[in-house]
Motif scaffolding. Sequence first.
Motif, PDB file in Angstrom:
ATOM      1  N   GLU A  17       0.821  -1.214   0.000  1.00  0.00           N
ATOM      2  CA  GLU A  17       0.000   0.000   0.000  1.00  0.00           C
ATOM      3  C   GLU A  17       0.853   1.263   0.000  1.00  0.00           C
ATOM      4  O   GLU A  17       0.660   2.179   0.798  1.00  0.00           O
ATOM      5  CB  GLU A  17      -0.948   0.008   1.197  1.00  0.00           C
ATOM      6  CG  GLU A  17      -1.928  -1.165   1.207  1.00  0.00           C
ATOM      7  CD  GLU A  17      -2.861  -1.140   2.391  1.00  0.00           C
ATOM      8  OE1 GLU A  17      -2.819  -0.152   3.164  1.00  0.00           O
ATOM      9  OE2 GLU A  17      -3.642  -2.087   2.543  1.00  0.00           O
ATOM     10  N   ASN A  18       1.781   1.311  -0.967  1.00  0.00           N
ATOM     11  CA  ASN A  18       2.604   2.501  -1.132  1.00  0.00           C
ATOM     12  C   ASN A  18       1.849   3.490  -2.016  1.00  0.00           C
ATOM     13  O   ASN A  18       1.684   3.271  -3.228  1.00  0.00           O
ATOM     14  CB  ASN A  18       3.951   2.119  -1.758  1.00  0.00           C
ATOM     15  CG  ASN A  18       4.921   3.295  -1.775  1.00  0.00           C
ATOM     16  OD1 ASN A  18       4.621   4.353  -2.307  1.00  0.00           O
ATOM     17  ND2 ASN A  18       6.093   3.086  -1.175  1.00  0.00           N
ATOM     18  N   THR A  19       1.385   4.567  -1.447  1.00  0.00           N
ATOM     19  CA  THR A  19       0.553   5.537  -2.175  1.00  0.00           C
ATOM     20  C   THR A  19       1.293   6.145  -3.359  1.00  0.00           C
ATOM     21  O   THR A  19       0.730   6.318  -4.443  1.00  0.00           O
ATOM     22  CB  THR A  19       0.094   6.652  -1.216  1.00  0.00           C
ATOM     23  OG1 THR A  19      -0.602   6.069  -0.117  1.00  0.00           O
ATOM     24  CG2 THR A  19      -0.822   7.627  -1.948  1.00  0.00           C
ATOM     25  N   THR A  20       2.564   6.457  -3.170  1.00  0.00           N
ATOM     26  CA  THR A  20       3.349   7.080  -4.248  1.00  0.00           C
ATOM     27  C   THR A  20       3.456   6.155  -5.460  1.00  0.00           C
ATOM     28  O   THR A  20       3.249   6.568  -6.610  1.00  0.00           O
ATOM     29  CB  THR A  20       4.754   7.425  -3.748  1.00  0.00           C
ATOM     30  OG1 THR A  20       4.651   8.320  -2.628  1.00  0.00           O
ATOM     31  CG2 THR A  20       5.574   8.075  -4.858  1.00  0.00           C
ATOM     32  N   VAL A  21       3.750   4.859  -5.204  1.00  0.00           N
ATOM     33  CA  VAL A  21       3.874   3.900  -6.298  1.00  0.00           C
ATOM     34  C   VAL A  21       2.548   3.721  -7.016  1.00  0.00           C
ATOM     35  O   VAL A  21       2.480   3.669  -8.257  1.00  0.00           O
ATOM     36  CB  VAL A  21       4.400   2.546  -5.766  1.00  0.00           C
ATOM     37  CG1 VAL A  21       4.337   1.485  -6.859  1.00  0.00           C
ATOM     38  CG2 VAL A  21       5.818   2.692  -5.250  1.00  0.00           C
ATOM     39  N   GLU A  22       1.447   3.644  -6.245  1.00  0.00           N
ATOM     40  CA  GLU A  22       0.132   3.453  -6.857  1.00  0.00           C
ATOM     41  C   GLU A  22      -0.269   4.636  -7.729  1.00  0.00           C
ATOM     42  O   GLU A  22      -0.868   4.469  -8.793  1.00  0.00           O
ATOM     43  CB  GLU A  22      -0.910   3.207  -5.774  1.00  0.00           C
ATOM     44  CG  GLU A  22      -0.724   1.864  -5.060  1.00  0.00           C
ATOM     45  CD  GLU A  22      -1.769   1.630  -3.986  1.00  0.00           C
ATOM     46  OE1 GLU A  22      -2.612   2.532  -3.782  1.00  0.00           O
ATOM     47  OE2 GLU A  22      -1.739   0.560  -3.367  1.00  0.00           O
ATOM     48  N   ILE A  23       0.072   5.835  -7.278  1.00  0.00           N
ATOM     49  CA  ILE A  23      -0.227   7.025  -8.082  1.00  0.00           C
ATOM     50  C   ILE A  23       0.594   7.005  -9.377  1.00  0.00           C
ATOM     51  O   ILE A  23       0.086   7.282 -10.468  1.00  0.00           O
ATOM     52  CB  ILE A  23       0.065   8.307  -7.277  1.00  0.00           C
ATOM     53  CG1 ILE A  23      -0.967   8.451  -6.152  1.00  0.00           C
ATOM     54  CG2 ILE A  23       0.020   9.532  -8.190  1.00  0.00           C
ATOM     55  CD1 ILE A  23      -0.699   9.626  -5.235  1.00  0.00           C
ATOM     56  N   LEU A  24       1.876   6.633  -9.270  1.00  0.00           N
ATOM     57  CA  LEU A  24       2.738   6.621 -10.445  1.00  0.00           C
ATOM     58  C   LEU A  24       2.290   5.585 -11.460  1.00  0.00           C
ATOM     59  O   LEU A  24       2.251   5.865 -12.665  1.00  0.00           O
ATOM     60  CB  LEU A  24       4.187   6.349 -10.017  1.00  0.00           C
ATOM     61  CG  LEU A  24       4.909   7.515  -9.331  1.00  0.00           C
ATOM     62  CD1 LEU A  24       6.293   7.081  -8.868  1.00  0.00           C
ATOM     63  CD2 LEU A  24       5.012   8.719 -10.256  1.00  0.00           C
ATOM     64  N   TRP A  25       1.958   4.356 -10.989  1.00  0.00           N
ATOM     65  CA  TRP A  25       1.602   3.341 -11.977  1.00  0.00           C
ATOM     66  C   TRP A  25       0.191   3.530 -12.532  1.00  0.00           C
ATOM     67  O   TRP A  25      -0.237   2.822 -13.427  1.00  0.00           O
ATOM     68  CB  TRP A  25       1.840   1.931 -11.453  1.00  0.00           C
ATOM     69  CG  TRP A  25       0.903   1.367 -10.413  1.00  0.00           C
ATOM     70  CD1 TRP A  25      -0.429   1.591 -10.253  1.00  0.00           C
ATOM     71  CD2 TRP A  25       1.259   0.434  -9.393  1.00  0.00           C
ATOM     72  NE1 TRP A  25      -0.926   0.879  -9.211  1.00  0.00           N
ATOM     73  CE2 TRP A  25       0.081   0.140  -8.660  1.00  0.00           C
ATOM     74  CE3 TRP A  25       2.443  -0.198  -9.022  1.00  0.00           C
ATOM     75  CZ2 TRP A  25       0.076  -0.742  -7.577  1.00  0.00           C
ATOM     76  CZ3 TRP A  25       2.429  -1.075  -7.953  1.00  0.00           C
ATOM     77  CH2 TRP A  25       1.253  -1.333  -7.239  1.00  0.00           C
ATOM     78  N   THR A  26      -0.541   4.486 -11.982  1.00  0.00           N
ATOM     79  CA  THR A  26      -1.817   4.874 -12.580  1.00  0.00           C
ATOM     80  C   THR A  26      -1.638   6.070 -13.514  1.00  0.00           C
ATOM     81  O   THR A  26      -2.184   6.100 -14.624  1.00  0.00           O
ATOM     82  CB  THR A  26      -2.841   5.227 -11.492  1.00  0.00           C
ATOM     83  OG1 THR A  26      -3.032   4.093 -10.647  1.00  0.00           O
ATOM     84  CG2 THR A  26      -4.172   5.628 -12.112  1.00  0.00           C
ATOM     85  N   LEU A  27      -0.849   7.051 -13.052  1.00  0.00           N
ATOM     86  CA  LEU A  27      -0.694   8.293 -13.820  1.00  0.00           C
ATOM     87  C   LEU A  27       0.109   8.088 -15.099  1.00  0.00           C
ATOM     88  O   LEU A  27      -0.261   8.594 -16.166  1.00  0.00           O
ATOM     89  CB  LEU A  27      -0.036   9.347 -12.942  1.00  0.00           C
ATOM     90  CG  LEU A  27       0.115  10.750 -13.560  1.00  0.00           C
ATOM     91  CD1 LEU A  27      -1.250  11.318 -13.917  1.00  0.00           C
ATOM     92  CD2 LEU A  27       0.868  11.683 -12.607  1.00  0.00           C
ATOM     93  N   ILE A  28       1.204   7.344 -15.017  1.00  0.00           N
ATOM     94  CA  ILE A  28       2.067   7.172 -16.186  1.00  0.00           C
ATOM     95  C   ILE A  28       1.330   6.463 -17.333  1.00  0.00           C
ATOM     96  O   ILE A  28       1.348   6.948 -18.476  1.00  0.00           O
ATOM     97  CB  ILE A  28       3.364   6.424 -15.802  1.00  0.00           C
ATOM     98  CG1 ILE A  28       4.208   7.316 -14.885  1.00  0.00           C
ATOM     99  CG2 ILE A  28       4.147   6.027 -17.048  1.00  0.00           C
ATOM    100  CD1 ILE A  28       5.445   6.638 -14.341  1.00  0.00           C
ATOM    101  N   PRO A  29       0.645   5.309 -17.111  1.00  0.00           N
ATOM    102  CA  PRO A  29      -0.116   4.705 -18.211  1.00  0.00           C
ATOM    103  C   PRO A  29      -1.205   5.619 -18.751  1.00  0.00           C
ATOM    104  O   PRO A  29      -1.482   5.618 -19.957  1.00  0.00           O
ATOM    105  CB  PRO A  29      -0.699   3.436 -17.587  1.00  0.00           C
ATOM    106  CG  PRO A  29       0.205   3.110 -16.457  1.00  0.00           C
ATOM    107  CD  PRO A  29       0.649   4.431 -15.917  1.00  0.00           C
ATOM    108  N   PHE A  30      -1.826   6.410 -17.859  1.00  0.00           N
ATOM    109  CA  PHE A  30      -2.869   7.339 -18.307  1.00  0.00           C
ATOM    110  C   PHE A  30      -2.293   8.369 -19.283  1.00  0.00           C
ATOM    111  O   PHE A  30      -2.882   8.643 -20.340  1.00  0.00           O
ATOM    112  CB  PHE A  30      -3.498   8.044 -17.107  1.00  0.00           C
ATOM    113  CG  PHE A  30      -4.462   9.135 -17.485  1.00  0.00           C
ATOM    114  CD1 PHE A  30      -5.735   8.835 -17.941  1.00  0.00           C
ATOM    115  CD2 PHE A  30      -4.080  10.471 -17.399  1.00  0.00           C
ATOM    116  CE1 PHE A  30      -6.624   9.847 -18.297  1.00  0.00           C
ATOM    117  CE2 PHE A  30      -4.963  11.483 -17.763  1.00  0.00           C
ATOM    118  CZ  PHE A  30      -6.228  11.167 -18.211  1.00  0.00           C
TER     119      PHE A  30
END
Length: 372
Positions: free
Chosen positions: A77-90
């Motif tokens: 549950e690393n918030t930073t990693v989850e944001i990155l792997w959502t934002l970059i593909p988007f």
Amino acid sequence: MARARMMPLLLCCSVAARAEQLNLQAPVTPMAAQEYELHTLLLIITGLIFVGVLAVMLYAIVRHRKAAGHTARQFHENTTVEILWTLIPFLILVAIALPATRSVLAQKRVANEDMTIKVTGFQWKWRYDYLDQGFGFMSHLATPRDDPAATQRPEYLLEVDQPLVVPTGKKVRLLLTANDVIHSWYVPQLGVKQDAIPGYYRDTWFQVDRPGTYRGQCTELCGKDHGFMPIVVEAKTPAEYDQWVAAQKKAALATADDPNKVWTLEDLKARGQQVYSQNCVPCHQANGRGIPGTFPALDGSTIVTKDRAAHIDIVLNGSKRNTAMPAWGKQLSDTEIAAVISYERNAWGNHTGESVQPSAIRAARAGAAAKS
């Protein structure tokens, strides 16, 4: 600006394609150029993703290997990693979607056309009707299938007896449909690929800016001879195109059959052999023996040698039991149907000595219309 920056890369790709035959065909229309640029952009994006992911993996494998004393770290549950792997593909999808949407909308922009051509797919040939000029013709495969020398030509199975001819610098709208099964009209260099569906009209367009000959094929699996349904488009200068149109209209008048003419049996057989070779050989074979279990033989057939009325009916209206037998009355004239029936009744081992005149086909056609 984006197109200007991409042109050197496209030029390099084109040179590589000519040398290695590993790229798309060189585009000759604005629509095909857009598709080429989109293809190159996607290739760059996916290539960068591949290199980036591979580099990170190799770095992690080498730099943090167990042999060097490293221990895998556990985290959840690393918030930073989850944001990155959502934002970059988007962001990647947005970068792809914007030019892709532009190309799709351009493909559908068929208004303000200079001319309209109706394209009808048949098993296994195309018909082109020039709606603005009032004439049309069938386009058949012209390559001899069984000629060993023909296989050595670059245009093997990509030659037709009547190409689609269009003027350069004009927006050509195509209305596509099919008579039997789904076909697909595809010419890569024009950037056009559109399905032709029975009972529906689909439209697309292209504009060729330089004279030349451009080849394609049906790209829908439309039956046993799917690979023998080529497309050839010839782009001519407006002056040459006008001359071609005048010649086509003149030829149509000169070759128009007199529906009241009474033909000799020999003339009907000669004309019928030509019609048979263009339309019937793929299923019934040149020797009239058909394909056992799939297409019936005509040589020695009871219908062909005896039942004249049934023979006329099945050629004119198609077979209700064998859906592969089309209604040739929708494709051929009364004279052509009379000729091919006369040929079949007097070819191979069939020697009935009977001829069928165009007047008999006209009467059968009228009778079928009255019943319906």
